[in-house]
Write a protein that holds these residues in place. Structure first.
Motif, PDB file in Angstrom:
ATOM      1  N   PHE A 129       0.851  -1.195   0.000  1.00 36.61           N
ATOM      2  CA  PHE A 129       0.000   0.000   0.000  1.00 36.61           C
ATOM      3  C   PHE A 129       0.884   1.241   0.000  1.00 36.61           C
ATOM      4  O   PHE A 129       2.006   1.228   0.531  1.00 36.61           O
ATOM      5  CB  PHE A 129      -0.946   0.004   1.209  1.00 36.61           C
ATOM      6  N   TYR A 130       0.369   2.272  -0.583  1.00 32.96           N
ATOM      7  CA  TYR A 130       1.173   3.499  -0.691  1.00 32.96           C
ATOM      8  C   TYR A 130       0.239   4.690  -0.711  1.00 32.96           C
ATOM      9  O   TYR A 130      -0.771   4.704  -1.407  1.00 32.96           O
ATOM     10  CB  TYR A 130       2.004   3.474  -1.974  1.00 32.96           C
ATOM     11  N   GLU A 131       0.598   5.695   0.067  1.00 35.07           N
ATOM     12  CA  GLU A 131      -0.211   6.922   0.087  1.00 35.07           C
ATOM     13  C   GLU A 131       0.290   7.796  -1.055  1.00 35.07           C
ATOM     14  O   GLU A 131       1.392   8.343  -0.999  1.00 35.07           O
ATOM     15  CB  GLU A 131      -0.072   7.637   1.427  1.00 35.07           C
ATOM     16  N   ILE A 132      -0.523   7.915  -2.080  1.00 36.26           N
ATOM     17  CA  ILE A 132      -0.091   8.662  -3.268  1.00 36.26           C
ATOM     18  C   ILE A 132      -0.408  10.146  -3.142  1.00 36.26           C
ATOM     19  O   ILE A 132      -0.032  10.937  -4.004  1.00 36.26           O
ATOM     20  CB  ILE A 132      -0.710   8.081  -4.554  1.00 36.26           C
ATOM     21  N   ALA A 136      -5.121   9.737   0.161  1.00 40.76           N
ATOM     22  CA  ALA A 136      -5.373   8.810  -0.956  1.00 40.76           C
ATOM     23  C   ALA A 136      -4.363   7.667  -0.893  1.00 40.76           C
ATOM     24  O   ALA A 136      -3.160   7.909  -0.925  1.00 40.76           O
ATOM     25  CB  ALA A 136      -5.264   9.526  -2.294  1.00 40.76           C
ATOM     26  N   VAL A 138      -3.369   3.687  -2.396  1.00 39.35           N
ATOM     27  CA  VAL A 138      -3.622   2.583  -3.336  1.00 39.35           C
ATOM     28  C   VAL A 138      -3.052   1.306  -2.701  1.00 39.35           C
ATOM     29  O   VAL A 138      -2.058   1.348  -1.975  1.00 39.35           O
ATOM     30  CB  VAL A 138      -2.987   2.811  -4.719  1.00 39.35           C
ATOM     31  N   PHE A 140      -2.293  -2.943  -3.500  1.00 37.91           N
ATOM     32  CA  PHE A 140      -2.238  -4.102  -4.399  1.00 37.91           C
ATOM     33  C   PHE A 140      -2.017  -5.324  -3.537  1.00 37.91           C
ATOM     34  O   PHE A 140      -1.144  -5.331  -2.679  1.00 37.91           O
ATOM     35  CB  PHE A 140      -1.088  -3.949  -5.403  1.00 37.91           C
ATOM     36  N   LEU A 164      -6.828  -4.923  -6.306  1.00 40.88           N
ATOM     37  CA  LEU A 164      -6.382  -3.532  -6.417  1.00 40.88           C
ATOM     38  C   LEU A 164      -7.364  -2.696  -5.599  1.00 40.88           C
ATOM     39  O   LEU A 164      -8.585  -2.894  -5.726  1.00 40.88           O
ATOM     40  CB  LEU A 164      -6.380  -3.086  -7.879  1.00 40.88           C
ATOM     41  N   LEU A 166      -8.378   1.259  -3.704  1.00 37.91           N
ATOM     42  CA  LEU A 166      -8.168   2.709  -3.643  1.00 37.91           C
ATOM     43  C   LEU A 166      -9.035   3.261  -2.523  1.00 37.91           C
ATOM     44  O   LEU A 166     -10.220   2.923  -2.417  1.00 37.91           O
ATOM     45  CB  LEU A 166      -8.558   3.349  -4.986  1.00 37.91           C
ATOM     46  N   ILE A 168      -9.897   7.035  -0.771  1.00 37.07           N
ATOM     47  CA  ILE A 168      -9.687   8.487  -0.833  1.00 37.07           C
ATOM     48  C   ILE A 168     -10.523   9.139   0.254  1.00 37.07           C
ATOM     49  O   ILE A 168     -11.728   8.861   0.356  1.00 37.07           O
ATOM     50  CB  ILE A 168     -10.144   9.074  -2.192  1.00 37.07           C
ATOM     51  N   ALA A 178     -12.771   2.068  -3.607  1.00 37.44           N
ATOM     52  CA  ALA A 178     -12.960   1.269  -4.828  1.00 37.44           C
ATOM     53  C   ALA A 178     -11.994   0.089  -4.738  1.00 37.44           C
ATOM     54  O   ALA A 178     -10.799   0.294  -4.497  1.00 37.44           O
ATOM     55  CB  ALA A 178     -12.668   2.112  -6.062  1.00 37.44           C
ATOM     56  N   THR A 179     -12.522  -1.109  -4.884  1.00 35.73           N
ATOM     57  CA  THR A 179     -11.646  -2.288  -4.831  1.00 35.73           C
ATOM     58  C   THR A 179     -11.971  -3.221  -6.000  1.00 35.73           C
ATOM     59  O   THR A 179     -13.131  -3.334  -6.428  1.00 35.73           O
ATOM     60  CB  THR A 179     -11.830  -3.067  -3.514  1.00 35.73           C
ATOM     61  N   TYR A 180     -10.932  -3.832  -6.459  1.00 38.48           N
ATOM     62  CA  TYR A 180     -11.072  -4.795  -7.561  1.00 38.48           C
ATOM     63  C   TYR A 180     -10.442  -6.095  -7.087  1.00 38.48           C
ATOM     64  O   TYR A 180      -9.381  -6.085  -6.448  1.00 38.48           O
ATOM     65  CB  TYR A 180     -10.346  -4.281  -8.801  1.00 38.48           C
ATOM     66  N   VAL A 208     -17.446  -0.354  -5.415  1.00 36.67           N
ATOM     67  CA  VAL A 208     -17.273   1.088  -5.294  1.00 36.67           C
ATOM     68  C   VAL A 208     -18.220   1.553  -4.186  1.00 36.67           C
ATOM     69  O   VAL A 208     -19.395   1.171  -4.191  1.00 36.67           O
ATOM     70  CB  VAL A 208     -17.605   1.807  -6.616  1.00 36.67           C
TER      71      VAL A 208
ATOM     72  N   PRO B 244       2.790  10.103  -7.596  1.00 34.65           N
ATOM     73  CA  PRO B 244       1.436   9.576  -7.382  1.00 34.65           C
ATOM     74  C   PRO B 244       0.877   8.863  -8.609  1.00 34.65           C
ATOM     75  O   PRO B 244       0.374   7.732  -8.511  1.00 34.65           O
ATOM     76  CB  PRO B 244       0.624  10.824  -7.036  1.00 34.65           C
ATOM     77  N   LEU B 247       2.853   5.628  -9.274  1.00 35.95           N
ATOM     78  CA  LEU B 247       2.487   4.519  -8.392  1.00 35.95           C
ATOM     79  C   LEU B 247       1.110   3.959  -8.748  1.00 35.95           C
ATOM     80  O   LEU B 247       0.901   2.736  -8.728  1.00 35.95           O
ATOM     81  CB  LEU B 247       2.514   4.994  -6.933  1.00 35.95           C
ATOM     82  N   TYR B 251       0.579   0.130  -9.728  1.00 37.70           N
ATOM     83  CA  TYR B 251      -0.344  -0.767  -9.033  1.00 37.70           C
ATOM     84  C   TYR B 251      -1.432  -1.272  -9.983  1.00 37.70           C
ATOM     85  O   TYR B 251      -1.776  -2.466  -9.977  1.00 37.70           O
ATOM     86  CB  TYR B 251      -0.980  -0.047  -7.828  1.00 37.70           C
ATOM     87  N   ALA B 255      -2.105  -5.108 -11.398  1.00 44.12           N
ATOM     88  CA  ALA B 255      -3.393  -5.819 -11.360  1.00 44.12           C
ATOM     89  C   ALA B 255      -3.789  -6.289 -12.747  1.00 44.12           C
ATOM     90  O   ALA B 255      -4.306  -7.419 -12.925  1.00 44.12           O
ATOM     91  CB  ALA B 255      -4.464  -4.911 -10.770  1.00 44.12           C
ATOM     92  N   GLU B 274     -14.612  -4.335 -14.589  1.00 45.86           N
ATOM     93  CA  GLU B 274     -14.353  -4.183 -13.157  1.00 45.86           C
ATOM     94  C   GLU B 274     -12.977  -3.573 -12.927  1.00 45.86           C
ATOM     95  O   GLU B 274     -12.816  -2.631 -12.145  1.00 45.86           O
ATOM     96  CB  GLU B 274     -14.440  -5.551 -12.452  1.00 45.86           C
ATOM     97  N   VAL B 278     -12.053   0.329 -11.417  1.00 43.69           N
ATOM     98  CA  VAL B 278     -11.196   0.601 -10.249  1.00 43.69           C
ATOM     99  C   VAL B 278      -9.839   1.158 -10.683  1.00 43.69           C
ATOM    100  O   VAL B 278      -9.316   2.112 -10.093  1.00 43.69           O
ATOM    101  CB  VAL B 278     -11.025  -0.667  -9.391  1.00 43.69           C
ATOM    102  N   THR B 285      -7.079   9.355  -9.762  1.00 39.94           N
ATOM    103  CA  THR B 285      -6.663   9.851  -8.439  1.00 39.94           C
ATOM    104  C   THR B 285      -5.168  10.183  -8.436  1.00 39.94           C
ATOM    105  O   THR B 285      -4.744  11.231  -7.927  1.00 39.94           O
ATOM    106  CB  THR B 285      -6.968   8.804  -7.354  1.00 39.94           C
ATOM    107  N   MET B 289      -3.588  13.758  -7.748  1.00 39.60           N
ATOM    108  CA  MET B 289      -2.628  13.934  -6.649  1.00 39.60           C
ATOM    109  C   MET B 289      -1.292  14.479  -7.157  1.00 39.60           C
ATOM    110  O   MET B 289      -0.589  15.180  -6.442  1.00 39.60           O
ATOM    111  CB  MET B 289      -2.399  12.611  -5.906  1.00 39.60           C
TER     112      MET B 289
END
Lengths: 214, 344
Positions: A129-132, A136, A138, A140, A164, A166, A168, A178-180, A208, B244, B247, B251, B255, B274, B278, B285, B289
């Motif tokens: 995970f990373y704060e972009i 926010a 993301v 993986f 994946l 996200l 926010i 939002a997740t995949y 979502v 941002p 990354l 990511y 995926a 899907e 996402v 985003t 950012m």
């Protein structure tokens, strides 16, 4: 208290910044694609669910449940759809500033029961995970689905799940999520003892939603 | 040229007594002597000044008469007599000074010789000073004109305190801690600082009244910063970068690649809506950012620096607190000379 007043109160609470926020909970809308056995047996659909996430120090817990109405996709050999309920849960431990290891469970049940395979498995994997940006993040993830159990029997030595995500912070306590997730199970069955045949299962799911920080 | 210069200096020296004529003109005979001196009638000055001295004169008039005699004998090259006259002058007015720039060299040297032939304590001065009791001293200075045994005392409310004693000559500088024998500060009040000089049978005393007062010692306020050192911001805003969106792309790409790699050939290519939903959200985003101002992040070096600075300030305040405890038990001693009327 009227509904309008209750709604205004909830909105005010949602927009108020939370200090040391550790828990989020909220509803989700989901889109899904499901395939089984052969390319002709495929379904698409949507549904609603909810998610919960909590953190304490390096430990975090995540759970999501979604109920999907899946209908045969265009060109599918299936004639009727079914309803699936999927529950995912993870417990993760941060091993670095941007990575954690996790274990969890996956359970998907079909209704009617024999219109599709119900499955349960243990998850073991890792995520990054990373704060972009401010608020926010993301994510993986890659999970191995260990010891899957199918309602129709069989085994799947290789079963994987990719994800994946996200998150926010939209305003104050209000988050957008939002997740995949994509999972593939190399299921093999041995109907009647005539020898193993491939009956793979493949599903992709997008969620979502909104989440409220507590 | 040298003769010309000498004449100028001599004239300047003669002008000085003339300036004091109005002040010394109380006694008629003395006034006439002054007029005779102004007219350079030296013999008449001697006659009139001696006559004045036989009359009833004030101390200042008597001193003026001897001064006129000294200048006149100096002008007439009777140096020994000039010295005698000046000796009488300084015995009457020990603080009398001559300006070497305004009197003739002969008169000045005669005055200087006279000073060294008479035991005097002159120019006793005490400077105004304020200090914490036990941590300072009162500067005292005076001049002794002959080698003599000198004792300096302070006499007043707290009794008599010997400041110092010794065999001194010339300019003497003393420092009086204004303490009693036990170490306590002298009590507040008015004191007279007396300097006694003894040389054989000759003695001389000079005195200067002083006022000693006590006050509370100011405490030191605690500090919130150190001079020259300022707290630094503990967060810093990193520069904008493509990180941002990079990354988010990484990511999302991971995926996508994973999905494509895991897709079963027998099940056909799956729906990408899907992942598109996402992944698209993640990329948008990331792009937003990238354009936004980055979030502040902790500045480790500044945090460490501020911690050290806070520690230093805390340590300094601890020292100040200890110092204030001591200061509350101390007394601020202020010493000031009391002006005294000097004879004219």
């Amino acid at each position: 208290m009227s509904r309008a007043a209750l709604g205004a109160l909830l909105l005010a609470l949602a927009l108020r910044p939370a200090a040391g926020q550790l828990v989020t909970v909220g509803p989700q809308f989901a889109l899904a694609d499901y395939r089984e056995v052969a390319s002709g047996l495929r379904y698409r659909g949507s549904g609603f669910g909810g998610s919960l996430w909590a953190r304490r120090d390096r430990l975090s817990v995540e759970a999501a449940v979604v109920r999907l109405s899946l209908d045969p996709a265009d060109g599918s050999a299936a004639t009727t759809g079914f309803t699936a309920t999927q529950v995912d849960a993870w417990v993760a431990y941060d091993v670095a500033a941007y990575a954690s290891v996790e274990v969890g469970v996956l359970h998907r049940s079909a209704d009617p029961e024999f219109d599709a395979q119900s499955v349960g498995a243990v998850r073991v994997g890792a995520r990054s995970f990373y704060e972009i940006g401010p608020g926010a993040t993301v994510v993986f993830r890659a999970n191995y689905l260990a010891a899957p159990k199918f309602s129709g029997g069989g085994r799947a030595a290789i079963s994987l799940d990719l994800g994946l995500g996200l998150d926010i912070r939209l305003a104050g306590r209000l988050h957008g999520t939002a997740t995949y997730a994509f999972n593939r199970m190399n299921r093999k069955t041995n109907p009647g003892g005539t020898g193993e045949i491939d009956a793979p299962i493949q599903a992709s799911l997008a969620r979502v939603g909104l989440a409220l920080g507590l | 040229m040298a003769r010309y210069l000498g004449a100028v200096v001599c004239f300047a020296g003669l002008a000085v007594p003339a300036l004091g004529a109005a002040q010394a003109g109380q006694n008629a005979t003395l006034r006439r002597a002054q007029q005779a001196y102004d007219n350079l009638e030296y013999r008449q000055v001697l006659t009139l000044a001696r006559a004045a001295l036989r009359e009833r004169l004030t101390g200042a008039e008597r001193a003026r008469a001897y001064e006129l005699l000294g200048f006149t004998y100096g002008a007439m090259d009777s140096i020994l007599k000039a010295v005698d006259a000046f000796k009488q002058l300084v015995l009457i007015d020990p603080e009398r000074q001559l300006d070497p720039n305004r009197v003739s060299p002969k008169a000045y040297s005669a005055f200087d010789v006279a000073l060294r032939q008479v035991l005097l304590v002159r120019q006793l001065r005490v400077d105004s000073v304020s200090f914490v009791g036990g941590q300072g001293a009162v500067p005292v200075r005076f001049t002794v004109t002959q080698p003599a045994r000198v004792v300096a005392r302070a006499i007043g409310t707290g009794g008599t305190v010997v400041i110092d004693s010794g065999a001194w000559n010339g300019q003497v500088n003393l420092r009086w801690p204004a303490r009693l024998a036990g170490g306590d500060p002298v009590p507040p009040g008015t004191y007279t600082l007396v300097v006694d000089a003894r040389l054989g049978q000759n003695t001389f005393s000079a005195s200067q009244p002083i006022r000693v007062s006590h006050g509370r010692v100011d405490t030191v306020p605690s500090v919130t910063s150190l001079p020259g050192y300022q707290f630094l911001p503990e967060t810093e805003i990193p520069p904008q970068s493509w990180r941002p969106v990079g990354l988010a792309f990484l990511y999302t790409g991971g995926a996508l690649v994973g999905t494509l790699g895991l897709e079963s050939s027998s099940l056909g290519s799956g729906s990408k809506r899907e992942l598109g939903l996402v992944g698209g959200a993640a990329l948008v985003t990331g792009f937003v950012m990238m354009l936004r101002k980055p979030a502040p992040r902790p500045a480790a070096a500044n945090i460490l620096y501020n911690r050290l600075l806070r520690d230093q300030i805390a340590r300094r305040n601890q020292d100040i607190a200890k110092e204030n405890v001591a200061r509350r038990q101390q007394v601020q001693v202020t010493v000031a000379p009391v002006p005294q009327v000097t004879p004219k």
